[in-house]
Design a protein around this motif. Structure first.
Motif, PDB file in Angstrom:
ATOM      1  N   PRO A  51       0.829  -1.209   0.000  1.00 61.10           N
ATOM      2  CA  PRO A  51       0.000   0.000   0.000  1.00 61.10           C
ATOM      3  C   PRO A  51       0.869   1.266   0.000  1.00 61.10           C
ATOM      4  O   PRO A  51       1.897   1.311   0.662  1.00 61.10           O
ATOM      5  CB  PRO A  51      -0.785  -0.110   1.306  1.00 61.10           C
ATOM      6  N   SER A  53       1.599   5.091   1.011  1.00 56.09           N
ATOM      7  CA  SER A  53       1.139   6.152   1.897  1.00 56.09           C
ATOM      8  C   SER A  53       1.727   7.477   1.449  1.00 56.09           C
ATOM      9  O   SER A  53       1.271   8.537   1.825  1.00 56.09           O
ATOM     10  CB  SER A  53       1.538   5.857   3.345  1.00 56.09           C
ATOM     11  N   HIS A  54       2.767   7.420   0.638  1.00 54.95           N
ATOM     12  CA  HIS A  54       3.398   8.656   0.174  1.00 54.95           C
ATOM     13  C   HIS A  54       3.695   8.554  -1.309  1.00 54.95           C
ATOM     14  O   HIS A  54       4.029   7.480  -1.804  1.00 54.95           O
ATOM     15  CB  HIS A  54       4.699   8.908   0.938  1.00 54.95           C
ATOM     16  N   ILE A  56       6.123  10.179  -2.815  1.00 57.14           N
ATOM     17  CA  ILE A  56       7.544  10.290  -3.149  1.00 57.14           C
ATOM     18  C   ILE A  56       8.343   9.237  -2.393  1.00 57.14           C
ATOM     19  O   ILE A  56       7.981   8.864  -1.279  1.00 57.14           O
ATOM     20  CB  ILE A  56       8.102  11.702  -2.816  1.00 57.14           C
ATOM     21  N   LEU A  58      10.992   8.974  -0.486  1.00 56.64           N
ATOM     22  CA  LEU A  58      11.991   9.501   0.426  1.00 56.64           C
ATOM     23  C   LEU A  58      11.646   9.012   1.825  1.00 56.64           C
ATOM     24  O   LEU A  58      10.496   8.732   2.125  1.00 56.64           O
ATOM     25  CB  LEU A  58      11.957  11.031   0.442  1.00 56.64           C
ATOM     26  N   THR A  59      12.666   8.906   2.680  1.00 53.68           N
ATOM     27  CA  THR A  59      12.406   8.575   4.081  1.00 53.68           C
ATOM     28  C   THR A  59      13.310   9.461   4.944  1.00 53.68           C
ATOM     29  O   THR A  59      14.253  10.071   4.450  1.00 53.68           O
ATOM     30  CB  THR A  59      12.755   7.104   4.396  1.00 53.68           C
ATOM     31  N   ASN A  60      12.985   9.504   6.254  1.00 50.16           N
ATOM     32  CA  ASN A  60      13.860  10.125   7.250  1.00 50.16           C
ATOM     33  C   ASN A  60      14.331  11.552   6.985  1.00 50.16           C
ATOM     34  O   ASN A  60      15.500  11.783   6.664  1.00 50.16           O
ATOM     35  CB  ASN A  60      15.112   9.258   7.453  1.00 50.16           C
ATOM     36  N   ALA A  61      13.434  12.501   7.128  1.00 47.23           N
ATOM     37  CA  ALA A  61      13.871  13.902   7.139  1.00 47.23           C
ATOM     38  C   ALA A  61      13.882  14.326   8.601  1.00 47.23           C
ATOM     39  O   ALA A  61      12.845  14.283   9.261  1.00 47.23           O
ATOM     40  CB  ALA A  61      12.909  14.759   6.340  1.00 47.23           C
TER      41      ALA A  61
END
Lengths: 94, 476
Positions: A51, A53-54, A56, A58-61
Motif C-alpha cells: 500500500p 502512503s506517500h 515520493i 523519500l524517508t527520514n527527514a
C-alpha cells in the motif's frame, strides 16, 4: 446510493459543518458520484503491491534538537477572536 | 461468585527533549502562556513539520528497554478531532505502523514474578493546556505544550489487580527515569496513565466490557481508581446488570469514577497517513548505536546489587527502585564500603526522613558522601550508634558535615576506660536494689545500668566498653 443521508449528517457533524435538509440530499448524491469514480481504482489488480502512503520515495527527514526563536506572543495571538492575559479564550467545553 | 479483573494500561511519557517534536520551540515547563509557540505548532496553514531526531532516539531506547521489536519502517498518521487544545484539528500520531511492538516487562510482587506484555509503543505530539474559568463559561488556551513529544506505551490486558497495575506502572516509571528520556513528574503531567478495566468470572476465557479510566495522576490514584472501578463493575454484574463501554473520569476527592463519554459518542478519528511527514526508517545500525549508549537498567542493577554487595533481594529492590537512590547508595559506598550497613541507613533513616518531608532523594539535605562519612566515623568508634542518630538529624537540619557537627557539639565518644569505670562505680553505688536483682538472676537489669551510664555521659560513652566494665564489676 454510495452514501446515505445519515452518513452525510455524521460527516458534517465531525467536520463541525451545519447543513440543511436540502443540502444533505444534494451532497449525498454528489459525494456518491465521487466515491463511485474513485471506486474505479478497485478494478486495478493490486495483488502483491505494498500500500502507498506517500507519493515520493523519500524517508527520514530529521531536525536536530536545537532551540530557535519563538513567535512573539502578540503575533501568536494576532488572529484570536478573543484573548486575555496572553491566552486564547474559547467557549468552555468539558 | 468469584471475579477476576482484567486491566490494560496506556501510559503517556513526555520525552525530555529540549525542543518540540516537529518544530524548534522549547519544551520547558512553566513558561508564561503562549510564549513557546511558532507557526508549526500553532497549526498555521502551509507550514511543514520536521521530525526531531532525538525523539526517535528516545523512543528506540524505550523500545529496547521493554524488549520490543522495532519496526524497520514506521509511519505518522493524523488523528482527527476538534477540541480547543488542538490547533490543527488533528493530532500527529502513529497508527497502523508504530515504531515498536510485541515487548514485555517483568514485574515482581511479594516474591512472585509476572510478565506483562507490551502491545506497542508509538510516537505522538502532546496537545495544549486548557484552564477552565471558575466563574465564566470560558476556557483559556495555552499552546506551549502543543507539540511536546510523547511516547505512548500500551500494555496487553495482562494485569489482574490494582496492585499489579501499580507495580507495572512503577516499573515503567523507573525505566523511563533510568533511560533519562522522561522526568517522570506525574503532577506536572509528564508521566500520565489511562486504564482499561473490565471484570469477568474467575476462570472465564472471555473478557467483560471495559471502561476506560482517565485522570489517574499518581500511583496511588491508579490503584484506588482501578479498585473502585472493579468493585463497581462487580456490583453491576451481581445485580444482573450489564457493564457498558464508556470513558470514566476518576474523582480523587470523592474516590469515585463517573461517566464522561459513552460508546455512542465515541470519537471517530478518521486516521490517515500524514502526507507532510516521510516514513521513518530505523535500521539495525541505528538500533545498535542506541543500544551501546543505554545505561544499566533497574533489573540488571538490582541483580548486580545482590551479587556484588551480597544484599538481600528486598534491599536491592528498594535501592534500585530509582536511578537516583541507586546512585546515592553507590556514592555512599565510595566513602564507606560496607553495603549492608549503608543499605540499612539509606532505607531506614534517609528514606524515612525524605518521606516525612515529602522530598525526593535529589533534594536530600544530606549528600551521599556525608552519610558515608558519618557511618565511617561510627565504624571508627569516634561516635556510637546513638550519637550517629543525633548527628544524622542535625545534618538533616543544618546541612553541615558530620565532622563539623561532632566538633561543634563536642560529641566525641568517651572511650577512656578509666573515665567510664568511674561513672559505672557511681551508678552502681546508688543502685543497691538493682544489684541485688541482678545477683538474683534478673540479668536484664543490665539494661538499666547501661541506661544510667549513658544518661550520665549524655549518650557519649562507648556502649561496648560500658557493657564490659559493668559485667566485670557485677560479677565480683
Amino acid at each position: 446510493m454510495k452514501i446515505t443521508k445519515d452518513e452525510v449528517i455524521h460527516v458534517a457533524r465531525l467536520s463541525r459543518l451545519h447543513i440543511d435538509e436540502r443540502a444533505t440530499e444534494k451532497f449525498a448524491g454528489q459525494i456518491g458520484t465521487i466515491l463511485e469514480y474513485v471506486d474505479k481504482l478497485n478494478q486495478v489488480d493490486t495483488e502483491g503491491v505494498t500500500p502507498t502512503s506517500h507519493a515520493i520515495f523519500l524517508t527520514n527527514a530529521f531536525r536536530e534538537d536545537e532551540e530557535k526563536e519563538h513567535l512573539e506572543r502578540d503575533m501568536a495571538l494576532a488572529n484570536a477572536p478573543e484573548k486575555e492575559d496572553g491566552s486564547f479564550v474559547v467557549p468552555k467545553i468539558i | 461468585m468469584e471475579f477476576e479483573s482484567v486491566i490494560g494500561l496506556e501510559v503517556h511519557a513526555q520525552l525530555k527533549t529540549r525542543t518540540k517534536i516537529f518544530c524548534n520551540c522549547s519544551t520547558a515547563f512553566g513558561a508564561p502562556p503562549n510564549t513557546h509557540t511558532c507557526p508549526v505548532c500553532l497549526g498555521m496553514p502551509g507550514v511543514l513539520p520536521v521530525l526531531n531526531k532525538k525523539v526517535v532516539e528516545y523512543a528506540i531506547r524505550m523500545a529496547i528497554a521493554t524488549n520490543c521489536t522495532i519496526a524497520r519502517e514506521s509511519r505518522f498518521a493524523r488523528k482527527n478531532y476538534f477540541y480547543p487544545d488542538l490547533p490543527k484539528g488533528y493530532q500527529i500520531s502513529q497508527y497502523e505502523l508504530p515504531i515498536a511492538e510485541f515487548g514485555y516487562i517483568d514485574i515482581e510482587q511479594n516474591g512472585n514474578k509476572k510478565r506483562i506484555g507490551i502491545t506497542r509503543i508509538h510516537i505522538e505530539e502532546d496537545a495544549g493546556k486548557l484552564t477552565h474559568d471558575p466563574n465564566r463559561p470560558v476556557s483559556m488556551v495555552d499552546f506551549n505544550r502543543t507539540g511536546v513529544p510523547l511516547i505512548e506505551i500500551v500494555s496487553e490486558p495482562d494485569i489482574r489487580s490494582p496492585e499489579e497495575a501499580g507495580a507495572y506502572l512503577r516499573h515503567l516509571h523507573s525505566v523511563v527515569r533510568y533511560l533519562d528520556i522522561c522526568d517522570g513528574n506525574m503532577e506536572e503531567g509528564s508521566f500520565r496513565c489511562d486504564a482499561n478495566v473490565s471484570v469477568m468470572l474467575k476462570g472465564s476465557e472471555t473478557f467483560g466490557t471495559r471502561a476506560e479510566l482517565k485522570n489517574l495522576n499518581s500511583f496511588k490514584h491508579v490503584e484506588k481508581a482501578i479498585y473502585f472501578e472493579t468493585e463497581r463493575q462487580k456490583d453491576i454484574v451481581l445485580d444482573g446488570g450489564e457493564v457498558i463501554q464508556e470513558t470514566r473520569l476518576w474523582d480523587p476527592a470523592k474516590s469515585v469514577t463517573t461517566s464522561i463519554r459513552t460508546k455512542e459518542d465515541a470519537h471517530d478519528y478518521r486516521y490517515f497517513p500524514d502526507p507532510d511527514l516521510l516514513p521513518l526508517v530505523v535500521d539495525d545500525d541505528w538500533v545498535d548505536r542506541v543500544k551501546a549508549t543505554l545505561p544499566e537498567l533497574p533489573d540488571a542493577r538490582m541483580k548486580r546489587f545482590v551479587r556484588e554487595f551480597s544484599l538481600p533481594p528486598y534491599d536491592a529492590g528498594v535501592l534500585t527502585s530509582s536511578r537516583e537512590i541507586a546512585d546515592y547508595f553507590e556514592d555512599c559506598l565510595k566513602v564507606f564500603p560496607e553495603p549492608k550497613q549503608v543499605s540499612n541507613w539509606v532505607m531506614g533513616s534517609l528514606l524515612g526522613l525524605l518521606n516525612a518531608e515529602g522530598k525526593s532523594i535529589e533534594d536530600s539535605p544530606i549528600p551521599a558522601h556525608d552519610l558515608g562519612a558519618l557511618l565511617k566515623l561510627m565504624d571508627e568508634d569516634v561516635i556510637n550508634g546513638r550519637m550517629a542518630k543525633t548527628v544524622f538529624e542535625k545534618m538533616a537540619q543544618t546541612g553541615k558535615t558530620p565532622k563539623t557537627i561532632i566538633k561543634e557539639d563536642g560529641l566525641v565518644q568517651v572511650t577512656d576506660a578509666s573515665a567510664i569505670e568511674a561513672i559505672v562505680s557511681e551508678v552502681l553505688a546508688r543502685s543497691p536494689k538493682e544489684i541485688e536483682d541482678y545477683k538474683n538472676g534478673k540479668t536484664r537489669v543490665i539494661g538499666f545500668f547501661v541506661g544510667q551510664v549513658m544518661k550520665a555521659t549524655k549518650g557519649k560513652a562507648n556502649p561496648k566498653i560500658v557493657n564490659e566494665i559493668l559485667k566485670d564489676k557485677l560479677s565480683c
